[in-house]
Structure formats: C-alpha cells, structure tokens
Design an enzyme around this catalytic site. Structure first.
Site, PDB file in Angstrom:
ATOM      1  N   SER A  10      48.647  48.040  42.335  1.00 59.72           N
ATOM      2  CA  SER A  10      49.835  47.210  42.089  1.00 59.72           C
ATOM      3  C   SER A  10      51.075  47.987  42.504  1.00 59.72           C
ATOM      4  O   SER A  10      51.286  49.111  42.051  1.00 59.72           O
ATOM      5  CB  SER A  10      49.971  46.882  40.602  1.00 59.72           C
ATOM      6  OG  SER A  10      48.904  46.078  40.166  1.00 59.72           O
TER       7      SER A  10
ATOM      8  N   GLU B  43      55.621  50.374  40.194  1.00 57.00           N
ATOM      9  CA  GLU B  43      54.605  51.045  39.380  1.00 57.00           C
ATOM     10  C   GLU B  43      54.100  52.256  40.173  1.00 57.00           C
ATOM     11  O   GLU B  43      53.774  53.287  39.602  1.00 57.00           O
ATOM     12  CB  GLU B  43      53.439  50.091  39.101  1.00 57.00           C
ATOM     13  CG  GLU B  43      52.295  50.789  38.397  1.00 57.00           C
ATOM     14  CD  GLU B  43      51.152  49.860  38.037  1.00 57.00           C
ATOM     15  OE1 GLU B  43      51.402  48.796  37.468  1.00 57.00           O
ATOM     16  OE2 GLU B  43      50.001  50.227  38.325  1.00 57.00           O
TER      17      GLU B  43
ATOM     18  N   ARG C  59      52.849  51.061  31.317  1.00 55.82           N
ATOM     19  CA  ARG C  59      52.751  51.937  32.490  1.00 55.82           C
ATOM     20  C   ARG C  59      53.697  53.154  32.423  1.00 55.82           C
ATOM     21  O   ARG C  59      54.173  53.632  33.454  1.00 55.82           O
ATOM     22  CB  ARG C  59      53.028  51.170  33.781  1.00 55.82           C
ATOM     23  CG  ARG C  59      52.033  50.062  34.082  1.00 55.82           C
ATOM     24  CD  ARG C  59      50.636  50.615  34.399  1.00 55.82           C
ATOM     25  NE  ARG C  59      49.780  49.603  34.975  1.00 55.82           N
ATOM     26  CZ  ARG C  59      48.937  48.835  34.260  1.00 55.82           C
ATOM     27  NH1 ARG C  59      48.826  48.991  32.961  1.00 55.82           N
ATOM     28  NH2 ARG C  59      48.183  47.936  34.860  1.00 55.82           N
TER      29      ARG C  59
HETATM   30  N1  EPU Z   1      49.450  35.732  41.039  1.00 51.71           N
HETATM   31  C1  EPU Z   1      50.008  34.903  41.991  1.00 51.71           C
HETATM   32  N2  EPU Z   1      50.010  35.342  43.289  1.00 51.71           N
HETATM   33  C2  EPU Z   1      49.501  36.537  43.665  1.00 51.71           C
HETATM   34  C3  EPU Z   1      48.924  37.364  42.670  1.00 51.71           C
HETATM   35  C4  EPU Z   1      48.908  36.949  41.352  1.00 51.71           C
HETATM   36  O1  EPU Z   1      50.493  33.813  41.702  1.00 51.71           O
HETATM   37  O2  EPU Z   1      49.546  36.865  44.853  1.00 51.71           O
HETATM   38  C5  EPU Z   1      49.399  35.260  39.638  1.00 51.71           C
HETATM   39  C6  EPU Z   1      47.930  35.029  39.190  1.00 51.71           C
HETATM   40  O3  EPU Z   1      47.500  33.761  39.518  1.00 51.71           O
HETATM   41  C7  EPU Z   1      48.025  35.253  37.697  1.00 51.71           C
HETATM   42  C8  EPU Z   1      49.160  36.284  37.552  1.00 51.71           C
HETATM   43  O4  EPU Z   1      49.895  36.259  38.771  1.00 51.71           O
HETATM   44  O5  EPU Z   1      48.448  34.071  37.068  1.00 51.71           O
HETATM   45  C9  EPU Z   1      48.634  37.690  37.262  1.00 51.71           C
HETATM   46  O6  EPU Z   1      47.806  38.120  38.319  1.00 51.71           O
HETATM   47  P1  EPU Z   1      46.532  39.047  38.054  1.00 51.71           P
HETATM   48  O7  EPU Z   1      45.621  38.412  37.074  1.00 51.71           O
HETATM   49  O8  EPU Z   1      46.006  39.432  39.378  1.00 51.71           O
HETATM   50  O9  EPU Z   1      47.091  40.317  37.308  1.00 51.71           O
HETATM   51  P2  EPU Z   1      48.313  41.258  37.638  1.00 51.71           P
HETATM   52  O10 EPU Z   1      49.291  41.113  36.529  1.00 51.71           O
HETATM   53  O11 EPU Z   1      48.832  41.068  39.027  1.00 51.71           O
HETATM   54  C10 EPU Z   1      47.461  43.330  36.331  1.00 51.71           C
HETATM   55  C11 EPU Z   1      47.571  44.803  36.576  1.00 51.71           C
HETATM   56  C12 EPU Z   1      46.404  45.263  37.430  1.00 51.71           C
HETATM   57  C13 EPU Z   1      45.091  44.917  36.754  1.00 51.71           C
HETATM   58  C14 EPU Z   1      45.050  43.406  36.538  1.00 51.71           C
HETATM   59  C15 EPU Z   1      43.797  42.948  35.815  1.00 51.71           C
HETATM   60  C16 EPU Z   1      49.970  45.317  36.620  1.00 51.71           C
HETATM   61  C17 EPU Z   1      51.184  45.558  37.473  1.00 51.71           C
HETATM   62  N3  EPU Z   1      48.823  45.074  37.276  1.00 51.71           N
HETATM   63  O12 EPU Z   1      47.626  42.692  37.583  1.00 51.71           O
HETATM   64  O13 EPU Z   1      46.480  46.678  37.505  1.00 51.71           O
HETATM   65  O14 EPU Z   1      43.998  45.317  37.556  1.00 51.71           O
HETATM   66  O15 EPU Z   1      46.193  43.004  35.742  1.00 51.71           O
HETATM   67  O16 EPU Z   1      43.776  43.473  34.519  1.00 51.71           O
HETATM   68  O17 EPU Z   1      50.075  45.380  35.400  1.00 51.71           O
HETATM   69  C18 EPU Z   1      47.389  48.461  38.783  1.00 51.71           C
HETATM   70  O18 EPU Z   1      48.075  48.681  37.782  1.00 51.71           O
HETATM   71  O19 EPU Z   1      47.456  49.162  39.840  1.00 51.71           O
HETATM   72  C19 EPU Z   1      46.505  47.317  38.739  1.00 51.71           C
HETATM   73  C20 EPU Z   1      45.782  46.954  39.777  1.00 51.71           C
END
Ligand code: EPU
Length: 262
Positions: free
Chosen positions: A184, A254, A136
């Site tokens: 995010s 972010e 990022r």
């Molecule tokens: N999780 C929780 N509680 C929550 C949310 C998530 O326990 O409230 C856990 C999920 O169960 C999972 C892990 O955290 O095990 C990761 O969650 P998720 O798969 O939703 O992915 P993320 O890391 O939160 C990232 C990107 C998103 C992108 C998604 C899908 C970042 C900061 N965010 O989210 O990007 O859409 O992967 O590829 O890297 C953005 O950058 O604005 C964004 C939306």
C-alpha cells in the site's frame, strides 16, 4: 552488510555509531522506496531470525524474522492469534516499527514487549504499551532505537481453525497485484480508502516510465519494467495531488523513503 543474528545486528549498529556512519536497517524493504541516488552510509540487511516458543503462548522472534514464517511455525504448534501475519511481506522488526497489520488486526494487538538497542549501544526490554502504537505508526519512528526482537502473545487454537483463518487472511489480498510493488502506497485516511479515492480520480492504469498505478488496486504502484524510483515518486505525487484537488483529502504515505531524496 548482512546480519544473521541479533549479535551481528547489535555489533554492526555499534560500529556504525562509533564511526558516525548513517545507518539504514532493512528487512525485506517490502514497504519502502529506495532513491535512485542510493543510500549513504551503512545498509544492514537484517536476517536475525531466531524464533523461540515459550510457555503460556508466548513467542520471542528476532527482528529479521519473516512474518509469514512466524505465522506458519506458530500454526504448527497450535499457537493461534498470529494468523493475520501470513500474508504480510515483511519482518518482525519492521512490523513493530510501523505497526504493520491488515485491516482487521495490527501487530500492536499481539506484541507484549520489545527488545531495543539504544543509541548508547545497550539493549533493554520495554513493555509494548509504552511504544504508543497507532495506525501504521509507533513511537519508534521518531527515534534511533533499533528493534532486536519482540515477544508476541497468542492463545490455544485448533490447528484446522488456524489453517482456515490463514486462508481467509490470504483471501483478503486477492485484489492486490502480484509482481514488484511496495505494498500500500498511502495510509487509508479516516473513514475512507486510499485505493477507492485514487480509482475515483481515474488513475488506475496511469503510467510513468516503467511504473504503473495498478489496474487491480489503485493504492499499489507496480514496477512493470525497470521503473526508476523517480517514476514511482511521480505517480505518488500525481495521486496525492488529484485526490487533494477532487476530495480535499491529503493522502499520507505508508511507504517509507530510503536514501537520498531532494
Ligand atoms: N477499493 C477501490 N478501488 C481500488 C482498491 C480498493 O474502490 O482500487 C476499495 C475496495 O473495494 C474496498 C476498500 O477500497 O471497499 C478497501 O480496499 P481493500 O479491501 O483492498 O483494503 P485496503 O484498505 O486498500 C488494507 C491494508 C492492506 C491489507 C488489506 C487487507 C492499508 C493502507 N492497507 O488495504 O495492507 O492487506 O487492508 O487487510 O491499511 C499494506 O499495508 O501494505 C497492505 C497491503
């Protein structure tokens, strides 16, 4: 002002420099929080969105191009490799600036070269590897160069497979809330997830004014009803403080703050 082409964008930036005006360029401002005190100087809404497909699975897209539109146009051409852009609300310029992506792929993996407008008012192309991309982040974040366009590389792929991949990428966002949010809020810290950490602090559903830490995904703050930027900022600081206290991890935003913040 509205920039409908690279030429408009360049002209607006040059005029702003000549008049020593602070300049803020926004695409969709999808990952931004605009201060309640507003933004000083000139705000340019970048809608320069020409897309030009070239031989050898290269495509040049202006910086105001909608990422989802680019993914769909590429799909129609049997141009694979850009499927991951389908679910990302944002523009090419902002994506290059912030190395946008999913958890699986970042835009830096497909960018070949970038056209920049320098502070001297001149444009130049540079190889993407010189932008030292990381999670990022890109080197552009420390400077005043403006992204005018970018050339991305793809490869041949069957149309049906491109469609299937796009559906998979859209599926990854099914746990993200609809409605108004800035995406995010925090970057994921190494080896963990901001959403998981904030949820573990019991903050899902926490509200301030019209803002709420999403009960669906704790790394999203939703504007439920006329939230102010200060309401959202309050919840950001609360989440950061609680995660620091409980896990000794300092979350880093972010989202980008635009305008005047004290
Ligand atoms: N999780 C929780 N509680 C929550 C949310 C998530 O326990 O409230 C856990 C999920 O169960 C999972 C892990 O955290 O095990 C990761 O969650 P998720 O798969 O939703 O992915 P993320 O890391 O939160 C990232 C990107 C998103 C992108 C998604 C899908 C970042 C900061 N965010 O989210 O990007 O859409 O992967 O590829 O890297 C953005 O950058 O604005 C964004 C939306």
């Amino acid at each position: 002002m509205l920039a409908k082409s690279k030429r408009d964008l360049s002209a607006a930036v040059r005029i702003a420099h000549e008049h020593a005006l602070q300049t803020t360029i926004i695409g969709f401002a999808a990952n931004s929080l605009v201060s309640d005190a507003g933004v000083d100087g000139l705000v340019i809404l970048n809608r320069a969105d020409r897309i030009h497909f070239m031989p050898d699975y290269l495509v040049e897209a202006d910086s105001g191009t909608n990422l989802a539109t680019l993914a769909r146009r590429a799909a129609k051409q049997g141009f694979g490799g850009l499927e991951f852009l389908i679910g990302i609300p944002g523009t090419v310029g902002a994506a290059v600036f912030g190395n946008t992506g999913t958890r699986q792929q970042w835009i830096s993996e497909v960018v070949e070269r970038v056209e920049l407008l320098g502070e001297n008012g001149k444009s130049r192309w540079i190889e993407a590897r010189r932008l030292t991309f990381s999670y990022r982040a890109s080197e552009l974040q420390g400077g005043n160069d403006v992204v005018l366009s970018a050339v991305l590389r793809g490869h041949a792929r069957e149309h049906a497979e491109i469609e299937a991949r796009m559906q998979d990428y859209l599926g990854l966002r099914k746990n993200q809330p609809g409605g108004s949010s800035g995406g995010s809020v925090f970057k994921n810290p190494p080896g963990d997830f901001a959403g998981r950490l904030i949820e573990a602090c019991g903050l899902k559903g926490e509200q301030k004014g019209g803002a709420e830490i999403s009960p669906m995904h704790a790394n999203f703050i939703v504007n439920k009803k006329e939230a102010t930027a200060s309401d959202i900022r309050y919840l950001i600081e609360l989440a950061r403080a609680k995660v620091k206290e409980r896990f000794s991890i300092l979350l880093e935003e972010e989202i980008k703050y635009l305008g005047k913040w004290s």
